[in-house]
Scaffold this active site. Structure first.
Site, PDB file in Angstrom:
ATOM      1  N   HIS A 177      16.718  50.548  56.383  1.00  0.00           N
ATOM      2  CA  HIS A 177      15.914  51.768  56.328  1.00  0.00           C
ATOM      3  C   HIS A 177      14.691  51.585  55.431  1.00  0.00           C
ATOM      4  O   HIS A 177      14.649  52.039  54.284  1.00  0.00           O
ATOM      5  CB  HIS A 177      16.772  52.941  55.832  1.00  0.00           C
ATOM      6  N   HIS A 214      23.683  48.490  59.071  1.00  0.00           N
ATOM      7  CA  HIS A 214      24.553  49.640  58.804  1.00  0.00           C
ATOM      8  C   HIS A 214      25.867  49.581  59.578  1.00  0.00           C
ATOM      9  O   HIS A 214      26.796  50.328  59.274  1.00  0.00           O
ATOM     10  CB  HIS A 214      23.822  50.937  59.156  1.00  0.00           C
ATOM     11  N   HIS A 268      24.771  59.613  59.410  1.00  0.00           N
ATOM     12  CA  HIS A 268      24.234  58.361  58.890  1.00  0.00           C
ATOM     13  C   HIS A 268      24.771  57.210  59.741  1.00  0.00           C
ATOM     14  O   HIS A 268      25.944  57.201  60.122  1.00  0.00           O
ATOM     15  CB  HIS A 268      24.637  58.164  57.427  1.00  0.00           C
ATOM     16  N   GLU A 270      25.787  54.273  59.158  1.00  0.00           N
ATOM     17  CA  GLU A 270      26.992  53.611  58.660  1.00  0.00           C
ATOM     18  C   GLU A 270      28.241  54.443  58.951  1.00  0.00           C
ATOM     19  O   GLU A 270      29.283  53.913  59.329  1.00  0.00           O
ATOM     20  CB  GLU A 270      26.884  53.339  57.156  1.00  0.00           C
ATOM     21  N   THR A 286      29.340  53.075  51.937  1.00  0.00           N
ATOM     22  CA  THR A 286      29.102  52.130  50.839  1.00  0.00           C
ATOM     23  C   THR A 286      27.953  52.530  49.923  1.00  0.00           C
ATOM     24  O   THR A 286      27.788  51.942  48.859  1.00  0.00           O
ATOM     25  CB  THR A 286      28.811  50.720  51.380  1.00  0.00           C
ATOM     26  N   CYS A 302      29.602  49.822  47.480  1.00  0.00           N
ATOM     27  CA  CYS A 302      29.329  48.405  47.274  1.00  0.00           C
ATOM     28  C   CYS A 302      28.764  48.126  45.884  1.00  0.00           C
ATOM     29  O   CYS A 302      28.251  49.009  45.199  1.00  0.00           O
ATOM     30  CB  CYS A 302      28.396  47.877  48.359  1.00  0.00           C
ATOM     31  N   SER A 348      19.987  56.194  52.422  1.00  0.00           N
ATOM     32  CA  SER A 348      20.982  56.914  51.622  1.00  0.00           C
ATOM     33  C   SER A 348      20.997  56.432  50.179  1.00  0.00           C
ATOM     34  O   SER A 348      20.987  57.231  49.244  1.00  0.00           O
ATOM     35  CB  SER A 348      22.376  56.743  52.243  1.00  0.00           C
ATOM     36  N   ASN A 349      21.003  55.116  49.978  1.00  0.00           N
ATOM     37  CA  ASN A 349      21.120  54.634  48.601  1.00  0.00           C
ATOM     38  C   ASN A 349      19.879  54.974  47.777  1.00  0.00           C
ATOM     39  O   ASN A 349      19.969  55.213  46.579  1.00  0.00           O
ATOM     40  CB  ASN A 349      21.435  53.134  48.578  1.00  0.00           C
ATOM     41  N   SER A 359      17.017  48.645  50.185  1.00  0.00           N
ATOM     42  CA  SER A 359      16.259  48.181  51.351  1.00  0.00           C
ATOM     43  C   SER A 359      14.757  48.111  51.070  1.00  0.00           C
ATOM     44  O   SER A 359      13.973  47.895  51.993  1.00  0.00           O
ATOM     45  CB  SER A 359      16.531  49.084  52.555  1.00  0.00           C
TER      46      SER A 359
END
Length: 318
Positions: free
Chosen positions: A48, A82, A132, A134, A173, A203, A232-233, A276
Site C-alpha cells: 500500500h 497482503h 482490508h 489481509e 498482522t 508481526c 493499516s500499519n 510500505s
C-alpha cells in the site's frame, strides 16, 4: 540580510519504513520483470504505497483488481503481500496461469495456523479491519462461516460465535498492539476457554515501529508519519503517536504533501514511516522541512531488524 530560519530538531524513529515482507514482495515483481520482461501482472497493489506502485508500473508491471482482467498470454501473475483467499490461486491454476505468491511469510503463518485450528474444529475469532486485503485473505482460507471478524472492543463485547464450539483467536498482522491487547482481554473475559495463537500474530515490524513512534512521540510536539491512507500499519502509527503523548500527529504520503508550516512553533518533531513507505519519502519530508527550518536530526532506535525472506522459486525463461 536574510533572516535566520527557526531551529527544528527532528527525531527519526527507528525502525521505520520497509519491512522484510514488503522488501520481498517488491523484489519478486522486479525479479519477474527482469526474467520475463513486461508485462508482469499484479493482483491488487503489491504494497500500500503509490510511490512504490507507480515505480513498478514504469518498469512494466500492470496492476489489476481481479484475475479476470489478466489475459492468457503466459506472463507472470503476482499476488500482493497482503495475501489472498484460496479461491484466487485456485482460479489461477484452473486457467493454467504462471503465478507467484508475494504474500508476506508472516501472513502465510497466520493462514496456516487458522487452517490447523479449523482442522481441530475450532471456530476462529479474527481481530482485524473489515475489508482490508489481509483480512479478506485470511478469512478466505477457511469455509464460509468458520471465521467471525472482531474489529474493536465493542464488537468483542457483543460477538456471538457459534454455540458449543471451541474458540481460537488470531489477528491481522498490522494492528495497534495496545488496541489488540484490549480486544483480547475482553474476549478472554467472555470466553475463558478460548485458546491463543501459538505465536504472536502481530508481526515484529508492526510492533517495532509502534514502539519506536512511542519513543519519539513522548519527546515531540508534532509527529509526522510517512505512509498511505490505505496502509493499516501507517494509520496505526499516527494513532499510536497521538496516544503516546504527541500533541499532534499527521500523516503524509511524501514530502510534496507536507505544508512545512505545520511545524511552526515546534522545537522538536518526530518522523516515522509505515512498513510500505521507502526511506526516500522520509528524506523528502526532511528536505521539505529544511525549506522553512534549520533542521538537526537525531536517530531514536528501539530495535535493530535483521530479518530477511527468500524469494519463491521462479520459472526459468524459455
Amino acid at each position: 540580510m536574510t533572516a535566520a530560519k527557526p531551529r527544528l530538531h527532528v527525531l527519526l524513529a527507528g525502525p521505520r519504513g520497509f519491512c522484510a515482507g514488503v522488501d520481498r514482495a517488491i523484489r519478486i515483481v522486479e525479479e519477474a520483470l527482469k526474467r520475463h520482461g513486461a508485462p508482469v501482472y499484479v493482483r491488487h497493489e503489491i504494497v500500500h504505497n503509490r510511490f512504490v506502485v507507480e515505480g513498478l508500473e514504469r518498469q512494466g508491471a500492470i496492476f489489476v483488481d481481479e484475475l479476470s482482467e489478466v489475459p492468457d498470454d503466459g506472463q507472470p501473475v503476482i499476488f500482493s503481500a497482503h495475501g489472498v483467499p484460496k479461491s484466487v490461486p485456485a482460479e489461477a491454476r484452473a486457467r493454467e496461469m504462471y503465478f507467484l505468491d508475494a504474500t508476506c511469510p508472516l501472513v502465510s503463518k497466520v493462514h496456516r495456523e487458522a487452517e490447523r485450528h479449523h482442522a481441530r474444529d475450532h471456530h476462529l475469532l479474527l481481530i482485524g479491519h473489515e475489508g482490508h486485503p489481509e483480512v479478506v485473505g485470511t478469512m478466505g482460507q477457511l469455509p464460509e462461516g468458520a471465521v467471525t471478524l472482531v474489529e474493536d472492543v465493542e464488537a468483542a463485547r457483543l460477538v456471538q460465535p457459534p454455540p458449543g464450539m471451541a474458540l481460537t483467536y488470531t489477528t491481522q498482522t498490522t494492528l495497534s498492539v495496545d488496541d489488540t491487547a484490549a480486544i483480547v482481554a475482553t474476549l478472554r473475559e467472555r470466553f475463558p476457554a478460548m485458546t491463543e495463537p501459538s505465536k504472536e500474530s502481530i508481526c515484529y515490524a508492526t510492533t517495532n515501529r509502534q514502539a519506536a513512534v512511542k519513543a519519539v512521540a513522548a519527546r515531540s510536539e508534532l509527529v509526522i508519519v510517512v505512509g498511505a491512507p490505505n496502509s493499516s500499519n501507517s494509520v496505526r502509527l499516527r494513532e499510536v503517536a497521538e496516544r503516546a503523548g504527541a500533541p499532534r500527529a499527521v500523516m503524509v504520503q511524501r514530502g510534496a504533501d507536507l505544508d512545512p508550516s505545520v511545524a511552526d512553533g515546534c522545537a522538536t518533531v518526530g518522523i516515522s514511516a509505515g512498513a510500505s513507505a521507502p526511506e526516500i519519502l522520509v528524506q523528502e519530508v526532511i528536505d521539505r522541512l529544511r525549506e522553512r527550518f534549520d533542521v538537526t536530526t537525531e536517530d531514536v532506535t528501539v530495535a535493530i531488524e535483521d530479518v530477511t525472506f527468500r524469494l519463491p522459486p521462479m520459472r526459468v525463461p524459455a
